[in-house]
Design an enzyme around this catalytic site. Structure first.
Site, PDB file in Angstrom:
ATOM      1  N   HIS A 174      -0.796   5.066   1.293  1.00 21.05           N
ATOM      2  CA  HIS A 174      -1.187   5.475   2.653  1.00 21.05           C
ATOM      3  C   HIS A 174      -2.174   6.647   2.668  1.00 21.05           C
ATOM      4  O   HIS A 174      -2.644   7.018   3.740  1.00 21.05           O
ATOM      5  CB  HIS A 174       0.033   5.867   3.485  1.00 21.05           C
ATOM      6  CG  HIS A 174       1.010   4.745   3.723  1.00 21.05           C
ATOM      7  ND1 HIS A 174       0.627   3.534   4.276  1.00 21.05           N
ATOM      8  CD2 HIS A 174       2.345   4.655   3.493  1.00 21.05           C
ATOM      9  CE1 HIS A 174       1.709   2.756   4.372  1.00 21.05           C
ATOM     10  NE2 HIS A 174       2.745   3.402   3.893  1.00 21.05           N
TER      11      HIS A 174
HETATM   12 ZN   LIG Z   1       6.700   1.135   2.396  1.00 25.78          ZN
END
Ligand SMILES: [Zn+2]
Length: 384
Positions: A132
């Site tokens: 992320h």
């Molecule tokens: Zn995850």
């Protein structure tokens, strides 16, 4: 017969640690390693000590201003942190955050070098897979995006075509956006639909832009998806994508949070999916990449019942071509049961019946198949 593969590990990978009550807990890497050692599947000569990364290497993906913000995070004001995604509930600041994050990246680069410089077939860094992380922002427990950095490193130094495969329950957004304009890096993420789940992206229509158009694939599956449907759509999609893209190397992100026990997603997988995922990856690596495969960790928040078995099975497949069977080593179960707040399973497979009947199963299966067909349309367009 076993393949020549490397397990990258040092205890300092465990320093990537937000705080005691944070769901992201790297103790699971140690648990997986010890499970393998107790199973006689990981010997000391399989292991390699990682190097650290340099700041120059971090800057292969991240902005220098963001790197400075991470470096100075312990003395910065909250305002200054929040604009870089730091100091949030998800990604709070912790002591020596920069150094711990550099070590995670260094371990992933060590895995790359084991394969591409030292000639090993595959390598794992279960401390990595922080998918992320953005160029100029931390997000979703991820500070430096070791996967994106490593892929840039592979591109720059070795010039290979990279297929990135992300089976975490959450969309691999940071890596997707990192290579959204790049036709030499193909990203494929299967995840729970972003309708109700972080980070909200990963629609099948996100296909890349400019020269990278056609090299971003997403397979968002429905909440409560079970083994059969997950394995079915994942295997078909990945085989078609690999055939379309013809990679030189694969990098897999192996978040283990699609299991029914996982507290942070709504998928209903069992250990079956963690046996199937690496088998398909190995097949792709063998068919297209002369075996070359870098495997990373990722999410996974049931650190006692799910993650160690899932990652140990991946290593088994990478090294021996097949999964482990039967009971888990009793020493391992007994050692960790003392600390675990839940009952650690006794076998590699889950007991039948741990997952309740899902009344919408047929509808979910149908919906996932429909999403798969949408994705497959994009793999038929061959280009010169
Ligand atoms: Zn995850």
């Amino acid at each position: 017969m076993s393949r020549n593969v490397k397990f990258v590990y040092t205890n300092s990978l465990l320093n990537y640690h937000f705080h005691e009550n944070h769901p992201f807990n790297q103790q699971r890497v140690l648990l997986a390693k010890e499970l393998l050692e107790e199973s006689d599947a990981l010997a000391s000569n399989d292991m390699v000590m990682p190097r650290s990364a340099t700041e120059e290497e971090i800057a292969l993906f991240h902005d220098v201003r963001y790197i400075d913000a991470v470096k100075n995070s312990s003395k910065a004001s909250l305002d200054n942190l929040v604009k870089f995604g730091l100091g949030t509930e998800d990604t709070p600041v912790f002591p020596n955050m920069h150094e711990a994050s550099m070590q995670v990246v260094g371990a992933t680069l060590t895995a790359v070098e084991s394969v591409l410089l030292d000639g090993f077939d595959g390598a794992v860094n279960f401390g990595g897979g922080l998918h992320h992380g953005y160029k100029n922002k931390a997000s979703g427990f991820c500070v430096y995006n070791d996967a994106a950095i490593a892929i840039n490193y592979i591109r720059k130094v070795f010039g290979l075509k990279v297929l990135y495969i992300d089976t975490d329950a959450h969309h691999g957004d940071g890596v997707q956006w990192a290579f959204y304009e790049d036709p030499n890096v193909c990203t494929f993420s299967i995840h729970e639909t972003g309708r109700y789940l972080f980070p909200g992206t990963g629609n099948v229509t996100e296909r890349g832009i400019k020269a990278g158009h056609g090299f971003s694939f997403n397979l968002p599956i429905d909440a409560f998806t079970q083994d059969d449907s997950f394995i079915d759509v994942y295997s078909i999609a990945l085989q078609e994508i690999a055939d379309y893209f013809q990679p030189d190397i694969i990098v897999t992100q192996n978040g283990a949070d699609a299991h029914f026990y996982d507290p942070l997603s709504h998928l209903c997988g069992s250990m079956e999916i963690y046996e199937a995922i690496p088998k398909v990856a190995l097949e792709i690596a063998n068919r297209y990449c002369n075996g070359k495969w870098i495997a990373l960790g990722g999410g996974g928040y049931d650190i006692w019942r799910v993650v160690p078995r899932a990652w140990a099975q991946l290593w088994h497949v990478m090294k021996y071509g097949d999964t482990a069977k039967g009971p888990l080593p009793l020493n391992w179960v007994q050692k960790w049961q003392v600390e675990a707040p839940v009952t650690i399973p006794a076998t590699w497979k889950d007991d039948k019946g741990i997952i309740p009947e899902i009344p919408r199963k047929a509808e979910i299966t149908e919906k996932n198949y429909h999403t798969l067909l949408n994705l497959l349309k994009y793999t038929k367009v061959k280009r010169d």
